[in-house]
Design an enzyme around this catalytic site. Structure first.
Site, PDB file in Angstrom:
ATOM      1  N   HIS A 153       0.736  -0.945  -1.547  1.00 25.87           N
ATOM      2  CA  HIS A 153       0.189  -0.966  -3.037  1.00 25.87           C
ATOM      3  C   HIS A 153       0.967   0.465  -3.555  1.00 25.87           C
ATOM      4  CE1 HIS A 153      -3.161  -0.829  -6.097  1.00 25.87           C
ATOM      5  NE2 HIS A 153      -2.042  -0.562  -6.702  1.00 25.87           N
TER       6      HIS A 153
ATOM      7  N   ARG B 160      -1.338   7.860  -4.284  1.00 25.68           N
ATOM      8  CA  ARG B 160      -2.421   8.637  -3.375  1.00 25.68           C
ATOM      9  C   ARG B 160      -1.942   8.161  -1.867  1.00 25.68           C
ATOM     10  NH1 ARG B 160      -7.813   5.249  -4.833  1.00 25.68           N
ATOM     11  NH2 ARG B 160      -7.337   5.837  -6.845  1.00 25.68           N
ATOM     12  N   HIS B 161      -1.660   7.172  -1.510  1.00 23.83           N
ATOM     13  CA  HIS B 161      -1.004   6.727  -0.270  1.00 23.83           C
ATOM     14  C   HIS B 161       0.570   6.338  -0.040  1.00 23.83           C
ATOM     15  CE1 HIS B 161      -2.192   2.970  -1.944  1.00 23.83           C
ATOM     16  NE2 HIS B 161      -3.607   3.107  -1.649  1.00 23.83           N
TER      17      HIS B 161
ATOM     18  N   GLU C 264       1.988  -4.639  -3.881  1.00 21.14           N
ATOM     19  CA  GLU C 264       0.702  -4.625  -4.663  1.00 21.14           C
ATOM     20  C   GLU C 264       0.966  -3.996  -5.909  1.00 21.14           C
ATOM     21  OE1 GLU C 264      -3.094  -4.029  -3.567  1.00 21.14           O
ATOM     22  OE2 GLU C 264      -2.898  -5.324  -1.995  1.00 21.14           O
TER      23      GLU C 264
ATOM     24  N   HIS D 147      -9.587  -9.206   0.132  1.00 20.98           N
ATOM     25  CA  HIS D 147     -10.484  -7.933  -0.382  1.00 20.98           C
ATOM     26  C   HIS D 147     -11.812  -8.053   0.216  1.00 20.98           C
ATOM     27  CE1 HIS D 147     -12.194  -4.276  -2.421  1.00 20.98           C
ATOM     28  NE2 HIS D 147     -10.893  -4.341  -2.614  1.00 20.98           N
TER      29      HIS D 147
ATOM     30  N   ASP E  69      -1.776   0.416   3.658  1.00 20.75           N
ATOM     31  CA  ASP E  69      -2.210   1.371   2.650  1.00 20.75           C
ATOM     32  C   ASP E  69      -3.013   2.752   3.258  1.00 20.75           C
ATOM     33  OD1 ASP E  69      -0.980   0.171   0.701  1.00 20.75           O
ATOM     34  OD2 ASP E  69      -2.715  -0.197  -0.382  1.00 20.75           O
ATOM     35  N   HIS E  70      -4.188   2.229   4.221  1.00 19.88           N
ATOM     36  CA  HIS E  70      -4.891   3.208   4.874  1.00 19.88           C
ATOM     37  C   HIS E  70      -3.911   3.988   6.068  1.00 19.88           C
ATOM     38  CE1 HIS E  70      -8.223   1.453   2.817  1.00 19.88           C
ATOM     39  NE2 HIS E  70      -7.909   0.327   2.791  1.00 19.88           N
TER      40      HIS E  70
ATOM     41  N   GLU F 233      -4.134 -14.761  -6.456  1.00 20.07           N
ATOM     42  CA  GLU F 233      -4.961 -14.200  -5.222  1.00 20.07           C
ATOM     43  C   GLU F 233      -6.413 -14.033  -5.464  1.00 20.07           C
ATOM     44  OE1 GLU F 233      -3.343 -11.011  -2.914  1.00 20.07           O
ATOM     45  OE2 GLU F 233      -5.431 -10.286  -2.115  1.00 20.07           O
TER      46      GLU F 233
ATOM     47  N   GLY G 291      -6.766  -5.444   4.636  1.00 25.43           N
ATOM     48  CA  GLY G 291      -6.286  -4.054   5.084  1.00 25.43           C
ATOM     49  C   GLY G 291      -7.643  -3.144   5.880  1.00 25.43           C
TER      50      GLY G 291
ATOM     51  N   ASN H  12      -2.525  -5.030   4.897  1.00 26.18           N
ATOM     52  CA  ASN H  12      -2.300  -3.949   4.131  1.00 26.18           C
ATOM     53  C   ASN H  12      -2.160  -2.691   4.977  1.00 26.18           C
ATOM     54  OD1 ASN H  12      -2.877  -2.126   2.153  1.00 26.18           O
ATOM     55  ND2 ASN H  12      -3.278  -3.379   0.503  1.00 26.18           N
TER      56      ASN H  12
ATOM     57  N   THR I  81     -10.831   1.658  -4.654  1.00 33.13           N
ATOM     58  CA  THR I  81     -10.197   0.453  -4.078  1.00 33.13           C
ATOM     59  C   THR I  81     -10.025  -0.258  -5.461  1.00 33.13           C
ATOM     60  OG1 THR I  81      -9.595  -1.365  -2.587  1.00 33.13           O
ATOM     61  CG2 THR I  81     -11.871  -0.578  -3.106  1.00 33.13           C
ATOM     62  N   THR I  82      -9.227  -1.481  -5.304  1.00 34.10           N
ATOM     63  CA  THR I  82      -8.966  -2.510  -6.516  1.00 34.10           C
ATOM     64  C   THR I  82     -10.430  -3.153  -6.785  1.00 34.10           C
ATOM     65  OG1 THR I  82      -6.921  -2.709  -5.577  1.00 34.10           O
ATOM     66  CG2 THR I  82      -7.548  -4.112  -7.465  1.00 34.10           C
TER      67      THR I  82
ATOM     68  N   ARG J 127       0.587   2.722  -5.953  1.00 38.58           N
ATOM     69  CA  ARG J 127      -0.371   3.232  -7.038  1.00 38.58           C
ATOM     70  C   ARG J 127       0.503   4.341  -7.989  1.00 38.58           C
ATOM     71  NH1 ARG J 127      -5.696   2.698  -7.481  1.00 38.58           N
ATOM     72  NH2 ARG J 127      -7.014   0.992  -6.070  1.00 38.58           N
TER      73      ARG J 127
ATOM     74  N   ARG K 219      -2.765  15.058   5.519  1.00 35.58           N
ATOM     75  CA  ARG K 219      -2.341  16.242   5.836  1.00 35.58           C
ATOM     76  C   ARG K 219      -0.854  16.500   5.443  1.00 35.58           C
ATOM     77  NH1 ARG K 219      -3.728  18.447  11.443  1.00 35.58           N
ATOM     78  NH2 ARG K 219      -5.893  18.523  11.162  1.00 35.58           N
TER      79      ARG K 219
HETATM   80  N1  PXP Z   1      -5.596  -8.089  -1.829  1.00 39.72           N
HETATM   81  C1  PXP Z   1      -5.305  -7.101  -2.840  1.00 39.72           C
HETATM   82  C2  PXP Z   1      -4.660  -7.735  -3.946  1.00 39.72           C
HETATM   83  C3  PXP Z   1      -5.889  -5.734  -2.628  1.00 39.72           C
HETATM   84  O1  PXP Z   1      -5.681  -5.003  -3.686  1.00 39.72           O
HETATM   85  C4  PXP Z   1      -6.589  -5.395  -1.573  1.00 39.72           C
HETATM   86  C5  PXP Z   1      -6.967  -3.847  -1.398  1.00 39.72           C
HETATM   87  O2  PXP Z   1      -6.098  -2.966  -1.458  1.00 39.72           O
HETATM   88  C6  PXP Z   1      -6.683  -6.220  -0.441  1.00 39.72           C
HETATM   89  C7  PXP Z   1      -6.074  -7.562  -0.614  1.00 39.72           C
HETATM   90  C8  PXP Z   1      -7.004  -5.859   0.844  1.00 39.72           C
HETATM   91  O3  PXP Z   1      -8.586  -5.452   0.711  1.00 39.72           O
HETATM   92  P1  PXP Z   1      -9.347  -4.676   1.980  1.00 39.72           P
HETATM   93  O4  PXP Z   1      -8.475  -3.533   2.290  1.00 39.72           O
HETATM   94  O5  PXP Z   1     -10.704  -4.746   1.547  1.00 39.72           O
HETATM   95  O6  PXP Z   1      -8.929  -5.640   3.298  1.00 39.72           O
END
Ligand code: PXP
Length: 238
Positions: free
Chosen positions: A43, A49-50, A70, A191, A9-10, A151, A213, A7, A100-101, A45, A18
């Site tokens: 994801h 936000r990202h 996602e 997660h 997103d980060h 999942e 992620g 993932n 987060t989710t 959103r 920035r």
């Molecule tokens: N799977 C799903 C469905 C998620 O929503 C997330 C968080 O975005 C992840 C996996 C990954 O989680 P983490 O960032 O804690 O590894």
């Protein structure tokens, strides 16, 4: 061996801080695939936000792996997914204020809404996965709405404060996986998985893919920081 979905997103979160173009999540995705990741997870959103809409278009056109989007079941987001046609869509619950989710989708409660979304996505040849807690009620509801994958949200396992709770939540996921496989579902998990807790989940027979992620992107900062500082010093010296 379970596959790995990374993932990204980060990376986009850092870029958005920035409002510029660095770090580029598409470049990050390419590096993840080069390193062996089986899929890229992003994801979109509702509050953007990202990850941004244009990131998804570039990701779809660029990466040489599967794209797992996602997403919530918000109609506007579903429209975007139907146009984008990622390889897979993972439906997640989404709250504006959450960091987060936070939990799994309540498939048992929103069965009809989720079923409609799954039908729309499947009509575009998108494989659908539902992000749920490892609970019998949610697994059975997922089977009824016609998704191919579920999942399991591994947050309760990952956040366990004691070894006894960790074992308890691991057993919960093991049993849930057995039940899901028995009724014909395919199983992914994710997660809160990190370098210390991933092995037990990766070892569960039948879990096909782990989506990770935060821990990978966090670790990447430290794996790369020494080189980044050295290269900057070289430029300053020269
Ligand atoms: N799977 C799903 C469905 C998620 O929503 C997330 C968080 O975005 C992840 C996996 C990954 O989680 P983490 O960032 O804690 O590894």
């Amino acid at each position: 061996m379970a596959k790995l979905g990374v993932n990204i997103d980060h990376v986009a979160t850092l870029r958005q801080a920035r409002g510029g173009i660095e770090p580029d999540p598409i470049k990050a995705a390419c590096l993840c695939v080069k390193a062996g990741a089986d899929s890229i997870v992003a994801h979109l959103r509702e509050d953007r936000r990202h990850i941004q809409d244009k990131d998804l278009i570039k990701l779809k056109a660029t990466i040489k792996s599967r794209l797992n989007l996602e997403m919530s079941i918000n109609p506007g987001i579903v429209d975007i997914a139907c146009r984008l046609k990622p390889d897979q869509a993972t439906l997640v619950p989404e709250k504006r204020q959450e960091l987060t989710t936070e939990g799994g989708l309540n498939v048992a409660l929103y069965r009809d809404k989720i079923k409609n979304v799954i039908e729309r996505l499947k009509s575009k040849d998108i494989v659908v996965s539902l992000f749920i807690d490892p609970e019998r009620k949610q697994i059975e509801a997922s089977r009824k709405v016609g998704c191919e994958f579920i999942e399991f949200h591994t947050g309760r396992y990952a956040d366990s404060k004691t070894e006894a709770w960790r074992k308890f939540h691991l057993k919960e996921i093991v049993e849930a996986t057995k039940h899901a496989l028995n009724i014909g579902l395919r199983v992914n998990a994710g997660h809160g998985l990190n370098y210390r807790n991933v092995s037990s989940i990766a070892g569960i027979p039948g879990v096909e893919e782990l989506n990770i992620g935060h821990s990978i992107i966090s670790y990447a900062v430290f794996v790369g920081l020494e080189r980044a500082v050295k290269e900057m010093l070289e430029l300053i010296e020269n």
